[in-house]
Design an enzyme around this catalytic site. Structure first.
Site, short mmCIF file in Angstrom:
data_model
loop_
_atom_site.label_atom_id
_atom_site.label_comp_id
_atom_site.label_asym_id
_atom_site.label_seq_id
_atom_site.Cartn_x
_atom_site.Cartn_y
_atom_site.Cartn_z
N LYS A 155 0.55 -1.66 -0.10
CA LYS A 155 -0.48 0.28 0.43
C LYS A 155 1.14 1.31 0.03
O LYS A 155 1.89 1.74 0.98
CB LYS A 155 -0.55 -0.26 1.62
CG LYS A 155 -1.79 -0.90 1.23
CD LYS A 155 -2.82 -0.71 0.43
CE LYS A 155 -3.39 -2.17 0.32
NZ LYS A 155 -5.15 -2.31 -0.44
N ASP A 184 -0.55 0.02 -4.68
CA ASP A 184 -1.71 0.14 -4.72
C ASP A 184 -1.66 1.38 -3.58
O ASP A 184 -1.78 1.47 -3.06
CB ASP A 184 -2.31 -0.67 -3.66
CG ASP A 184 -4.26 -0.88 -3.68
OD1 ASP A 184 -4.69 -1.44 -3.11
OD2 ASP A 184 -4.46 0.50 -4.01
N GLU A 211 -1.93 0.03 -8.39
CA GLU A 211 -3.23 0.08 -8.60
C GLU A 211 -3.74 1.21 -8.16
O GLU A 211 -3.79 2.10 -7.16
CB GLU A 211 -2.98 -1.28 -7.55
CG GLU A 211 -4.76 -1.81 -7.58
CD GLU A 211 -5.14 -3.09 -6.35
OE1 GLU A 211 -4.79 -4.14 -6.67
OE2 GLU A 211 -5.81 -2.89 -5.72
N ASP A 236 -9.18 -0.77 -8.75
CA ASP A 236 -10.30 -1.58 -7.93
C ASP A 236 -11.83 -0.93 -7.85
O ASP A 236 -12.73 -0.98 -8.14
CB ASP A 236 -9.78 -2.58 -6.88
CG ASP A 236 -8.58 -1.89 -6.06
OD1 ASP A 236 -8.75 -2.31 -5.45
OD2 ASP A 236 -8.20 -0.63 -6.39
N LYS A 260 -13.00 -7.71 -7.07
CA LYS A 260 -13.14 -7.59 -6.10
C LYS A 260 -14.80 -8.67 -6.08
O LYS A 260 -15.99 -7.64 -5.57
CB LYS A 260 -13.14 -6.64 -5.27
CG LYS A 260 -11.99 -6.33 -4.46
CD LYS A 260 -11.59 -4.91 -3.80
CE LYS A 260 -10.34 -4.58 -3.50
NZ LYS A 260 -9.10 -5.83 -3.47
O1 LIG Z 1 -5.80 -7.86 -3.21
C1 LIG Z 1 -5.21 -7.91 -2.78
O2 LIG Z 1 -4.28 -8.34 -2.40
C2 LIG Z 1 -5.40 -8.06 -1.04
C3 LIG Z 1 -6.69 -7.91 -0.86
C4 LIG Z 1 -6.68 -5.72 -1.08
O3 LIG Z 1 -5.76 -5.75 -1.11
C5 LIG Z 1 -7.54 -4.50 -0.67
C6 LIG Z 1 -8.83 -5.52 -0.20
C7 LIG Z 1 -9.50 -4.72 0.40
C8 LIG Z 1 -9.67 -3.17 0.66
C9 LIG Z 1 -8.58 -3.22 0.37
O4 LIG Z 1 -7.63 -1.89 1.47
C10 LIG Z 1 -7.55 -3.41 -0.33
C11 LIG Z 1 -7.38 -2.67 -1.93
O5 LIG Z 1 -7.27 -2.03 -1.90
O6 LIG Z 1 -6.66 -4.03 -2.32
MG LIG Z 2 -6.62 -2.17 -4.73
#
Ligand SMILES: O=C(O)CCC(=O)C1=CC=C[C@@H](O)[C@@H]1C(=O)O
Ligand SMILES: [Mg+2]
Length: 319
Positions: A155, A184, A211, A236, A260
């Protein structure tokens, strides 16, 4: 045919709160659904809302569940409106589960401990390991590497750009050659910062994609940026629901779609769209329990880009 319907809310505390540009997430809340048909076959589903991604809230999902009688039909399930995408996914997955179940009521045991969720990995899929935010990533990547993960997600857009760029350079130096890194930003960068990150990512050579660099409302800027750098851009938050995904596709997005599925809406409609359009898809978790995880990984095996890891690394996230 009618189905006996039960629902139970749950809460699971993160071992370490998840820190992103959206804020700090401490507890995953959701609802487990159970359908039983007239032959005694059982189907399990899960509603795992992620309101800051645009899904309904837990309270709204509970209202949908409470408004249903104890006996429901497939018409009830397929009539759930698109403003409740996590409910659409949960109820439809439970119904799908009925069609395939062998009548054993193994669902309760599947509200996982991490060991069970680990057993739900599909051998044909590669998994991305989510690193802790900040400097902790510099030491924790080994845990993912030792469990076989070769893709790591980190992140950014959480602390100062100066600090994150410094840690990024250190991470690139210590990660083994065959590792890939996903950055991300959760929509937390400015256009200038996003361009800076894409420049260093191009130089580093191990960044698979950046991302959601900008918030969804800045789609045009991300669309323009997509062709300017070697490093791919993935969306996403911009494609959180099936309707948003279709809109981005229609507006010309041909970068990576991080889906997702647990909050995207109808899995049947998602499958139809992915099969009808040759899009570059990465399936990603919403930190759901084993029930939704299984349903999503079943979709991922069918629809995921074969060379991209799914964002379901087992990180022992919960206490
Ligand atoms: O995508 C992944 O590798 C794990 C999931 C992930 O990063 C997330 C899950 C849920 C909310 C977010 O904080 C985050 C994302 O932004 O993708
Ligand atoms: Mg993300």
């Amino acid at each position: 045919m009618t189905y006996r319907f039960e629902f139970n809310p749950y809460q699971r505390q993160f071992r370490h709160p998840l820190t992103t540009h959206h804020g700090i997430w401490k507890v995953r809340e959701g609802i487990i659904l159970r359908l039983v048909d007239e032959k005694g076959r059982v189907g399990w589903g899960e509603i795992a809302p992620l309101p800051w991604f645009g899904s309904e809230t837990l309270e709204q999902a509970l209202t949908v569940c409470q408004q249903f009688p104890s006996q429901i039909t497939s018409t009830d399930i397929f009539s759930i409106p698109a403003e409740f995408p996590a409910c659409q996914f949960g109820f439809e997955s439970a119904w799908d589960g009925l069609v395939t179940s062998n009548g054993e009521d193994e669902g309760e045991s599947r509200i996982e401990t991490e060991q069970i969720s680990q057993s739900l990995t599909h051998a044909s899929l590669k998994y991305s390991y989510l690193l802790p935010t900040g400097e902790a990533a510099l030491t924790s990547w080994q845990q993912g590497w030792q469990q076989g993960d070769r893709t790591f997600k980190w992140k950014i857009g959480v602390t100062s750009m100066e600090s994150e760029l410094r840690w990024f350079e250190q991470l690139v130096q210590i990660l083994p050659e065959s590792a890939q890194l996903r950055l991300d930003a959760n929509g937390g960068l400015t256009q200038h910062q996003a361009q800076q990150w894409l420049q260093v990512a191009d130089q580093a050579g191990i960044v698979e994609f950046l991302e959601q660099p900008l918030p969804p409302e800045e789609f045009a800027a991300m669309r323009a940026m997509y062709d300017q750098y070697r490093t791919a851009i993935a969306l996403d938050e911009s494609v959180a629901t099936l309707n948003q995904l279709k809109t981005c596709y229609q507006q010309g997005w041909r970068g990576i779609f991080v889906i997702k599925a647990a909050i995207a809406g109808s899995p049947t409609q998602l499958r139809q769209f992915c099969q009808a359009h040759d899009i570059d898809v990465v399936f990603s978790s919403v930190f759901e329990s084993a029930i939704a995880r299984q349903a999503v990984l079943n979709l991922a095996v069918e629809l995921s880009h074969p060379h991209r890891a799914v964002g379901f690394g087992v990180n022992h996230w919960f206490v």
